[in-house]
Structures are given as C-alpha cells and as structure tokens.
Design a protein around this motif. Structure first.
Motif: not given
Length: 255
Positions: A197, A231, A234, A236-237, A239-241, A243-244, A247
């Motif tokens: 984050e 990704a 962490y 995660v996929n 897309e999560e990287v 998106k975070t 933003q």
C-alpha cells in the motif's frame, strides 16, 4: 490494466532516435501516464517538449538532480525556482543526495536538497527523492523541515526494511523499479516485510532495466515486468499491483 511510470527520463538523449515510438509503445501497453523528473537547466527544454508532444500522458517535474549540484548550484536553483513560479509541475524532482562516488559535495548537496524541500512545501508539491549511499543524510535533512505539508517518494528504493519503514512512517512512498527483478538484489526479501500500500512503480529509464533486459536501455513499457515481480512477491495478481500503485500515484501527484 493501467499503470503509471512515476519516474522516467524519456527526454534523455538516449531516446533521440526513437523517443515518440518508445512513448507510444508504452501507451499501447497500458502505461497511461509517465512522470518526467528534471535533471538540470539543460534538460528543461527537452522535458517540456515531450510533455507538449504527449500532454495527456507525459507530466513534468522540476528540480536539480544531486549529481548536478556543483559550484554553480545556486544559479541552477534560481532557474528551478523561476520555473516553479511560472510552470505547472506534478512534483519537485529529481532532488536528493548522492554519495556513491563523491562525498566532497555533501555540504552543498544538503543545502540544495533542503531548499528544494522547502519550495515543495510552499508550492504544495510532492518530492521525488534520489538516495544513493545517503539514507542517513537524507533522513537528517528531511527531519529538519518535515511537517504535514511534506510528502513524496523515495525514488529507486533499495534500502533495508528499517529504512523503508522509517520513510513510510515519515509519510513517504517507496518507488520500486527494475532492481527488484535482479537475482541477487535482495530487494524482494525486504519488500515482503513492507506493505504494498506504500509502493509506486517506476523505471528510471533509460537506467536500471529489469530482467531480462538488464544492461540494456530501459524504457517505460518495461514497467510491466516490475509489476509482475511485485505480484509474485506479495502473492497477488498483477491487477492488484496495478490498482494499488496507480491509485497511490494519482493521489500523491494529484493526477
């Protein structure tokens, strides 16, 4: 999937032969925005030109790079200030301290860094901080002027868990680039202990190209390789990287 390259020198002479093609390639691959940190007074024109050529995709910063803090640094800073007065920039950068090869200019690097941090607060802009063999000096100067108005990113973060957490606790993001893909960098293990984050994606093009392009000219389209590595780290996929980190960049740089 949209990504933002928060630190790329696409105005560098290394792109003189194919600059527009490199930018278009990045855009086609989903790198929607590329943030351009200035180096010195001689790079301003090329940086501005690229932003004029791609006004929806390239955004300028204004600052004096620590490796260009020389005997004439006060005159260079006056030029930085004049541009901040009349231009629209997303950050004050690239600024900081570099002690990799030469420690003799630490005193004036600190002065230039401190002044540009103060200007960033005055103009309500984030900072892009260059740190090379200089974490202690960087933290010392930041602590002198830090308050709720100072924010930014530790560009090309390759420090320890403790240094990363200290930067986060001071309100800063960590900029992660190609080094995280290097086999023996150890950065992957460090980042596992630090929260996604608080990370931004960057390339530092034309430098520090990620594996498998290591040693070649870096470019903004390669930022997808950095995202993929994060990704994996962490679990995660991608897309999560995306998106975070996207933003985070939009919030920090008010994009």
């Amino acid at each position: 999937m949209n990504l933002i390259d928060t630190h790329t020198h696409l105005f560098s002479s290394q792109f003189d032969e194919d600059r527009h093609q490199v930018v278009r390639k990045a855009i086609e691959q989903g790198i929607d925005k590329m943030l351009l940190p200035n180096i010195n007074s001689e790079t301003v024109e090329a940086m501005h030109q690229l932003c004029q050529d791609f006004p929806q995709h390239c955004y300028p910063m204004m600052g004096l790079h620590p490796c260009d803090v020389n005997d004439n640094y006060e005159q260079e800073l006056e030029i930085v200030k004049s541009h901040l007065d009349k231009g629209k920039y997303v950050a004050v950068g690239e600024i900081g301290i570099d002690l990799y090869r030469d420690k003799s200019r630490l005193h004036i690097q600190k002065k230039a860094f401190r002044q540009q941090l103060i200007w960033a607060k005055e103009y309500n802009l984030p900072v892009a901080i260059h740190i090379r063999k200089s974490f202690d000096a960087i933290f010392e100067v930041i602590e002198e002027v830090n308050d709720q108005n100072l924010r930014g990113v530790f560009h090309c973060f390759t420090g320890t868990i403790e240094q990363g957490q200290k930067a986060i606790d001071m309100g800063f993001m960590l900029g992660i680039g190609g080094v995280v893909t290097f086999k023996n960098s150890g950065l992957d293990k460090t980042l596992k202990e630090l929260p996604l984050e608080h990370l931004l994606l960057e390339t530092d093009s034309p430098y520090l190209a990620p594996t498998p392009h290591r040693g070649q000219r870096n470019e903004s389209s390669y930022i997808t390789l950095v995202a993929q590595k994060l990704a994996e780290i962490y679990e995660v996929n991608i897309e999560e990287v995306a998106k975070t980190s996207t933003q985070n960049a939009k919030t920090l740089f008010k994009l």
